[in-house]
Design a protein around this motif. Structure first.
Motif, mmCIF file in Angstrom:
data_model
loop_
_atom_site.group_PDB
_atom_site.id
_atom_site.type_symbol
_atom_site.label_atom_id
_atom_site.label_comp_id
_atom_site.label_asym_id
_atom_site.label_seq_id
_atom_site.Cartn_x
_atom_site.Cartn_y
_atom_site.Cartn_z
ATOM 1 N N ALA A 22 -16.930 14.398 8.893
ATOM 2 C CA ALA A 22 -15.966 14.288 7.796
ATOM 3 C C ALA A 22 -16.645 13.773 6.533
ATOM 4 N N CYS A 23 -17.551 12.821 6.676
ATOM 5 C CA CYS A 23 -18.291 12.295 5.517
ATOM 6 C C CYS A 23 -19.146 13.386 4.883
ATOM 7 N N ASP A 24 -19.770 14.207 5.712
ATOM 8 C CA ASP A 24 -20.573 15.324 5.204
ATOM 9 C C ASP A 24 -19.699 16.287 4.412
ATOM 10 N N LEU A 25 -18.526 16.616 4.955
ATOM 11 C CA LEU A 25 -17.599 17.501 4.244
ATOM 12 C C LEU A 25 -17.102 16.859 2.951
ATOM 13 N N ALA A 26 -16.798 15.570 3.010
ATOM 14 C CA ALA A 26 -16.324 14.859 1.813
ATOM 15 C C ALA A 26 -17.377 14.884 0.719
ATOM 16 N N GLY A 27 -18.642 14.779 1.096
ATOM 17 C CA GLY A 27 -19.720 14.857 0.112
ATOM 18 C C GLY A 27 -19.785 16.217 -0.565
ATOM 19 N N LYS A 28 -19.526 17.250 0.197
ATOM 20 C CA LYS A 28 -19.564 18.617 -0.346
ATOM 21 C C LYS A 28 -18.363 18.926 -1.227
ATOM 22 N N TYR A 29 -17.185 18.391 -0.863
ATOM 23 C CA TYR A 29 -15.949 18.761 -1.547
ATOM 24 C C TYR A 29 -15.343 17.649 -2.400
ATOM 25 N N GLY A 30 -15.960 16.472 -2.423
ATOM 26 C CA GLY A 30 -15.409 15.361 -3.203
ATOM 27 C C GLY A 30 -14.083 14.873 -2.650
ATOM 28 N N SER A 31 -13.950 14.865 -1.338
ATOM 29 C CA SER A 31 -12.683 14.540 -0.680
ATOM 30 C C SER A 31 -12.444 13.046 -0.554
ATOM 31 N N GLU A 32 -11.160 12.678 -0.534
ATOM 32 C CA GLU A 32 -10.757 11.334 -0.123
ATOM 33 C C GLU A 32 -10.838 11.278 1.397
ATOM 34 N N LEU A 33 -11.235 10.122 1.920
ATOM 35 C CA LEU A 33 -11.289 9.938 3.368
ATOM 36 C C LEU A 33 -10.261 8.902 3.794
ATOM 37 N N HIS A 34 -9.429 9.272 4.755
ATOM 38 C CA HIS A 34 -8.408 8.384 5.310
ATOM 39 C C HIS A 34 -8.754 8.157 6.775
ATOM 40 N N LEU A 35 -9.025 6.915 7.127
ATOM 41 C CA LEU A 35 -9.430 6.565 8.483
ATOM 42 C C LEU A 35 -8.229 6.027 9.251
ATOM 43 N N VAL A 36 -7.986 6.584 10.439
ATOM 44 C CA VAL A 36 -6.853 6.178 11.261
ATOM 45 C C VAL A 36 -7.369 5.649 12.593
ATOM 46 N N HIS A 37 -6.924 4.452 12.937
ATOM 47 C CA HIS A 37 -7.211 3.889 14.261
ATOM 48 C C HIS A 37 -5.890 3.442 14.861
ATOM 49 N N THR A 38 -5.629 3.897 16.072
ATOM 50 C CA THR A 38 -4.415 3.517 16.779
ATOM 51 C C THR A 38 -4.834 2.710 18.007
ATOM 52 N N PRO A 39 -4.714 1.384 17.930
ATOM 53 C CA PRO A 39 -5.190 0.551 19.036
ATOM 54 C C PRO A 39 -4.525 0.912 20.364
ATOM 55 N N THR A 89 -11.193 5.832 1.541
ATOM 56 C CA THR A 89 -10.165 5.602 0.525
ATOM 57 C C THR A 89 -9.042 4.728 1.063
ATOM 58 N N HIS A 90 -8.578 5.040 2.270
ATOM 59 C CA HIS A 90 -7.491 4.289 2.894
ATOM 60 C C HIS A 90 -7.757 4.156 4.385
ATOM 61 N N THR A 91 -7.295 3.030 4.939
ATOM 62 C CA THR A 91 -7.338 2.858 6.389
ATOM 63 C C THR A 91 -5.914 2.657 6.887
ATOM 64 N N HIS A 92 -5.679 3.133 8.084
ATOM 65 C CA HIS A 92 -4.359 3.042 8.695
ATOM 66 C C HIS A 92 -4.556 2.605 10.141
ATOM 67 N N SER A 93 -3.813 1.597 10.558
ATOM 68 C CA SER A 93 -3.905 1.120 11.932
ATOM 69 C C SER A 93 -2.531 0.672 12.400
ATOM 70 N N ASP A 94 -1.917 1.488 13.257
ATOM 71 C CA ASP A 94 -0.619 1.168 13.831
ATOM 72 C C ASP A 94 -0.659 1.447 15.318
ATOM 73 N N ILE A 95 0.054 0.640 16.067
ATOM 74 C CA ILE A 95 0.155 0.866 17.502
ATOM 75 C C ILE A 95 1.101 2.034 17.741
ATOM 76 N N GLY A 96 0.733 2.918 18.653
ATOM 77 C CA GLY A 96 1.559 4.072 18.979
ATOM 78 C C GLY A 96 0.719 5.144 19.627
ATOM 79 N N ASP A 97 1.281 6.324 19.722
ATOM 80 C CA ASP A 97 0.560 7.467 20.259
ATOM 81 C C ASP A 97 -0.466 7.928 19.224
ATOM 82 N N PRO A 98 -1.758 7.973 19.571
ATOM 83 C CA PRO A 98 -2.774 8.316 18.575
ATOM 84 C C PRO A 98 -2.532 9.648 17.863
#
Length: 148
Positions: A22-39, A89-98
């Motif tokens: 995803a980082c490689d693609l973001a470098g090519k396209y200037g994308s925002e990266l949103h990281l999601v972790h669901t504990p 750009t943003h991180t998201h972390s909520d408990i639930g179904d990943p």
């Protein structure tokens, strides 16, 4: 092409490879990266240093352990992105179904792409329920990339 990319991260090597892609693609396209972790119990045990998820089977982690493990995985993801010249750009972390949480974040931020690893830490559950990446492919309204 990809303005916003959502990445599912569970702390596994495969999810870290997905983040690198995803980082490689973001470098090519200037994308925002949103990281999601669901504990999940497995990811909490893994992040806290348990062997093979044994801790998750014997005791349920308390909320402070869940938060600590989640922060550890998110911070590791930020470091991986930084090492590749990208910023989360943003991180998201909520408990639930990943899968449900990842798709929800993608819809809420207007993502063009969701990137996940093919096999993460939830391999035992996937034998019964199907994999997270399969469920994301089924639910998502945007492009999905599953990294093997």
């Amino acid at each position: 092409m990809f303005r916003k990319i959502v990445i599912g991260l569970d702390g596994s090597a495969m999810s870290e490879t997905a983040l690198q892609m995803a980082c490689d693609l973001a470098g090519k396209y200037g994308s925002e990266l949103h990281l999601v972790h669901t504990p999940q119990p497995q990811t909490v045990a893994y992040a806290m240093g348990a062997v093979g998820g044994y801790h998750a089977v014997t005791t349920m982690p308390d909320p402070s352990e869940v938060k600590e493990a989640s922060d550890k995985i998110i911070n590791s993801g930020k470091e991986i992105a930084k090492s590749m010249g990208q910023t989360i750009t943003h991180t998201h972390s909520d408990i639930g179904d990943p899968a449900t949480e990842i798709v929800k974040v993608a819809e809420n931020c207007g993502a063009d792409l969701i990137v996940t690893g093919r096999r993460g830490l939830g391999t035992i559950g996937s034998l019964i329920q199907g994999s997270t990446s399969q469920k994301i492919n089924h639910l998502a309204k945007c492009a999905c990339l599953t990294v093997a």
